[in-house]
Scaffold this active site. Sequence first.
Site, PDB file in Angstrom:
ATOM      1  N   HIS A 231      -7.199   9.941  -9.936  1.00  0.00           N
ATOM      2  CA  HIS A 231      -6.872   9.159 -11.127  1.00  0.00           C
ATOM      3  C   HIS A 231      -7.693   9.767 -12.266  1.00  0.00           C
ATOM      4  O   HIS A 231      -8.825  10.219 -12.038  1.00  0.00           O
ATOM      5  CB  HIS A 231      -7.320   7.702 -11.037  1.00  0.00           C
ATOM      6  CG  HIS A 231      -6.762   6.915  -9.890  1.00  0.00           C
ATOM      7  ND1 HIS A 231      -7.259   6.980  -8.624  1.00  0.00           N
ATOM      8  CD2 HIS A 231      -5.763   5.988  -9.848  1.00  0.00           C
ATOM      9  CE1 HIS A 231      -6.584   6.141  -7.842  1.00  0.00           C
ATOM     10  NE2 HIS A 231      -5.672   5.530  -8.559  1.00  0.00           N
TER      11      HIS A 231
ATOM     12  N   ASP B 120     -11.256   8.613 -12.234  1.00  0.00           N
ATOM     13  CA  ASP B 120     -12.148   8.975 -11.111  1.00  0.00           C
ATOM     14  C   ASP B 120     -12.970  10.197 -11.462  1.00  0.00           C
ATOM     15  O   ASP B 120     -14.118  10.317 -11.061  1.00  0.00           O
ATOM     16  CB  ASP B 120     -11.373   9.435  -9.854  1.00  0.00           C
ATOM     17  CG  ASP B 120     -10.320   8.483  -9.388  1.00  0.00           C
ATOM     18  OD1 ASP B 120     -10.494   7.281  -9.603  1.00  0.00           O
ATOM     19  OD2 ASP B 120      -9.330   8.964  -8.794  1.00  0.00           O
TER      20      ASP B 120
ATOM     21  N   GLU C  61       4.431   4.248  -5.915  1.00  0.00           N
ATOM     22  CA  GLU C  61       3.768   3.876  -4.662  1.00  0.00           C
ATOM     23  C   GLU C  61       3.917   2.375  -4.435  1.00  0.00           C
ATOM     24  O   GLU C  61       3.286   1.575  -5.126  1.00  0.00           O
ATOM     25  CB  GLU C  61       2.281   4.265  -4.740  1.00  0.00           C
ATOM     26  CG  GLU C  61       1.539   4.023  -3.448  1.00  0.00           C
ATOM     27  CD  GLU C  61       0.106   4.521  -3.495  1.00  0.00           C
ATOM     28  OE1 GLU C  61      -0.143   5.624  -4.046  1.00  0.00           O
ATOM     29  OE2 GLU C  61      -0.768   3.807  -2.988  1.00  0.00           O
TER      30      GLU C  61
ATOM     31  N   GLU D 102       2.470   4.338   1.581  1.00  0.00           N
ATOM     32  CA  GLU D 102       1.127   4.208   2.167  1.00  0.00           C
ATOM     33  C   GLU D 102       1.165   3.270   3.370  1.00  0.00           C
ATOM     34  O   GLU D 102       1.699   2.167   3.296  1.00  0.00           O
ATOM     35  CB  GLU D 102       0.151   3.684   1.099  1.00  0.00           C
ATOM     36  CG  GLU D 102      -1.255   3.452   1.644  1.00  0.00           C
ATOM     37  CD  GLU D 102      -2.293   3.273   0.548  1.00  0.00           C
ATOM     38  OE1 GLU D 102      -2.173   3.941  -0.503  1.00  0.00           O
ATOM     39  OE2 GLU D 102      -3.212   2.468   0.746  1.00  0.00           O
TER      40      GLU D 102
ATOM     41  N   HIS E 184      -0.124  -0.263   2.914  1.00  0.00           N
ATOM     42  CA  HIS E 184       0.742  -1.052   2.023  1.00  0.00           C
ATOM     43  C   HIS E 184       1.981  -1.516   2.777  1.00  0.00           C
ATOM     44  O   HIS E 184       2.472  -2.625   2.558  1.00  0.00           O
ATOM     45  CB  HIS E 184       1.168  -0.225   0.809  1.00  0.00           C
ATOM     46  CG  HIS E 184       0.023   0.197  -0.062  1.00  0.00           C
ATOM     47  ND1 HIS E 184       0.198   0.924  -1.207  1.00  0.00           N
ATOM     48  CD2 HIS E 184      -1.308  -0.001   0.054  1.00  0.00           C
ATOM     49  CE1 HIS E 184      -0.976   1.153  -1.765  1.00  0.00           C
ATOM     50  NE2 HIS E 184      -1.903   0.613  -1.015  1.00  0.00           N
TER      51      HIS E 184
ATOM     52  N   ASP F  87       0.575   8.325   1.574  1.00  0.00           N
ATOM     53  CA  ASP F  87      -0.851   8.032   1.571  1.00  0.00           C
ATOM     54  C   ASP F  87      -1.195   7.645   3.004  1.00  0.00           C
ATOM     55  O   ASP F  87      -0.856   6.545   3.476  1.00  0.00           O
ATOM     56  CB  ASP F  87      -1.191   6.904   0.579  1.00  0.00           C
ATOM     57  CG  ASP F  87      -1.484   7.447  -0.815  1.00  0.00           C
ATOM     58  OD1 ASP F  87      -1.386   8.671  -1.019  1.00  0.00           O
ATOM     59  OD2 ASP F  87      -1.826   6.638  -1.702  1.00  0.00           O
TER      60      ASP F  87
ATOM     61  N   ASP G 212      -6.060  -4.472   2.088  1.00  0.00           N
ATOM     62  CA  ASP G 212      -5.901  -3.031   2.123  1.00  0.00           C
ATOM     63  C   ASP G 212      -7.248  -2.413   2.507  1.00  0.00           C
ATOM     64  O   ASP G 212      -8.052  -2.082   1.651  1.00  0.00           O
ATOM     65  CB  ASP G 212      -5.478  -2.587   0.703  1.00  0.00           C
ATOM     66  CG  ASP G 212      -4.886  -1.197   0.661  1.00  0.00           C
ATOM     67  OD1 ASP G 212      -4.599  -0.630   1.717  1.00  0.00           O
ATOM     68  OD2 ASP G 212      -4.689  -0.690  -0.470  1.00  0.00           O
TER      69      ASP G 212
ATOM     70  N   ASP H  66      -7.791   0.415   3.895  1.00  0.00           N
ATOM     71  CA  ASP H  66      -7.825   1.857   3.636  1.00  0.00           C
ATOM     72  C   ASP H  66      -8.694   2.621   4.624  1.00  0.00           C
ATOM     73  O   ASP H  66      -9.558   3.407   4.231  1.00  0.00           O
ATOM     74  CB  ASP H  66      -8.348   2.128   2.206  1.00  0.00           C
ATOM     75  CG  ASP H  66      -7.288   1.860   1.137  1.00  0.00           C
ATOM     76  OD1 ASP H  66      -6.089   1.889   1.455  1.00  0.00           O
ATOM     77  OD2 ASP H  66      -7.682   1.632  -0.019  1.00  0.00           O
TER      78      ASP H  66
ATOM     79  N   ASP I 281      -5.664   8.493   1.532  1.00  0.00           N
ATOM     80  CA  ASP I 281      -6.082   7.398   0.659  1.00  0.00           C
ATOM     81  C   ASP I 281      -6.878   6.448   1.543  1.00  0.00           C
ATOM     82  O   ASP I 281      -6.420   5.373   1.928  1.00  0.00           O
ATOM     83  CB  ASP I 281      -4.856   6.721   0.039  1.00  0.00           C
ATOM     84  CG  ASP I 281      -5.251   5.777  -1.086  1.00  0.00           C
ATOM     85  OD1 ASP I 281      -6.468   5.581  -1.274  1.00  0.00           O
ATOM     86  OD2 ASP I 281      -4.359   5.242  -1.757  1.00  0.00           O
TER      87      ASP I 281
HETATM   88  C1  XLS Z   1      -4.265   1.225  -4.005  1.00  0.00           C
HETATM   89  C2  XLS Z   1      -3.494   2.454  -4.080  1.00  0.00           C
HETATM   90  C3  XLS Z   1      -4.040   3.496  -5.019  1.00  0.00           C
HETATM   91  C4  XLS Z   1      -2.998   4.531  -5.305  1.00  0.00           C
HETATM   92  C5  XLS Z   1      -3.239   5.347  -6.518  1.00  0.00           C
HETATM   93  O1  XLS Z   1      -4.087   0.386  -3.142  1.00  0.00           O
HETATM   94  O2  XLS Z   1      -3.334   2.954  -2.787  1.00  0.00           O
HETATM   95  O3  XLS Z   1      -5.194   4.059  -4.511  1.00  0.00           O
HETATM   96  O4  XLS Z   1      -2.807   5.375  -4.211  1.00  0.00           O
HETATM   97  O5  XLS Z   1      -3.366   4.595  -7.662  1.00  0.00           O
HETATM   98 NI    NI Z   2      -2.514   4.768  -2.253  1.00  0.00          NI
HETATM   99 NI    NI Z   3      -3.864   1.418  -1.093  1.00  0.00          NI
END
Ligand code: XLS
Ligand code: NI
Ligand code: NI
Length: 439
Positions: free
Chosen positions: A104, A107, A235, A271, A274, A299, A310, A312, A342
């Site tokens: 991003h 970041d 996404e 993702e 998600h 992702d 989430d 991750d 991700d």
């Molecule tokens: C958040 C998202 C984010 C996207 C990019 O849940 O996964 O990280 O991948 O903005």
């Molecule tokens: Ni993501």
């Molecule tokens: Ni995410």
Amino acid sequence: MKDLFPMVPRVAYEGPASDKELAFKYYDPEAVSGGPGGKTQKEALRFSVAFWHSMTGTGLDPFGSGTMQRPWDGISDPMEIARLRMRALFELTEKLSIPFFCFHDRDIAPEGESLRESNRKLDEIVAFTKELMASSPTRLLWGTANLFYNPRYAHGAATSPEPKVFAYAAAQAKKALEVTKELGGENFVFWGGREGYETLLNTDMKREQEDLARFLHMAVDYAKEIGFKGQFLIEPKPKEPTKHQYDSDAAACFGFLEEYDLLPHFKLNIETNHATLAGHTMQHELRYAREHGILGSVDANQGDELLGWDTDQFPTNLYGSTLAMYEILKNGGLHSGGLNFDAKVRRASFKPQDLAAAHVAGMDCMARGYAAAGRMIADGKIDKLLAERYKGWSEGLGASIAAGKETFASLEAYALDLKDIELESGRQEYLESLVNRYL
Ligand code: XLS
Ligand code: NI
Ligand code: NI
């Protein structure tokens, strides 16, 4: 340049018998084996490091401060930290044979007092990144604009009720698109974390969705204007941080893209975590996107079965990675997309070694899933059983219905005196045991 992670060696493929934490047991970057297509694993899997988790993330959670031990600890100049993080990114990708990264805008460089100042800081880091790229194989998979962190986006960005916020978000996305192009990014992502609502009592849903579509059309127009050839990706995510997000899942995104004439310009970045938040399996989301021609990128992560958010986590579930890779192989690969981790190390996995080990774990899991999915497809048993299950549609009555030759009335005539329709078994348990044999 001095190593920032001296404790992380260059990670090599050692094979399944290796006991070493920082060695690949399945991911063999230069090997052509592992799946169909004649590509090396590095070319086929297109792994990517997520800058936000792996470089910017601190381990902070709502109950405690950051825990990560990183080479920039104790440094106070945010621009110096930004440069160190970028150097660390290149060091990590090179040591782990990861061909790509994603970021991003916010970041990689700190935000300033105004957009003008933020852009200036971003330009400085982008120039530095270009220098690093000149002597590195690491490339940019995708860039994106962070349109959710700053308090100005509390009511959304493209869907904010305040037009000034829409304007700010548009200007920010414009810049993010420019720097993504400058760094050779192959895709550009929109994730609408704040594009949704908390309550319909204060929300004009129709207007917000129209505004979002207008925003995305502006992005498409601007990409054309500057000659950005990358793939646009949306996404999907159903919730978190917003209660209800418009891009809730692959099917909702497809409907939205179609309604607003955006389908020719967008694919999806799916993702895993998600998908499960949306109440689907990852395979469901990939299948839906693939069959609608909009599977763009992935992702790669995983959630926790017992937690409802989430998380991750790095993907380590072999069953999940196999079924995901099955869909990806059936898609003919991810084309300009890739497998972006991700994913973040757990708060208690705070050492730099953990960051490397987590990527090794994720890559091995996806590479092993890739090989298993390749075996599944080459063996052909599942495809054959699927074709058999629907064979009625290619002969007699089924073929006639499928060709549009039948009506309610003609089918009534057929069905009125029909007795005893014989059904075949779905054989789910057998099929599940079959998948286990390929793992
Ligand atoms: C958040 C998202 C984010 C996207 C990019 O849940 O996964 O990280 O991948 O903005
Ligand atoms: Ni993501
Ligand atoms: Ni995410």
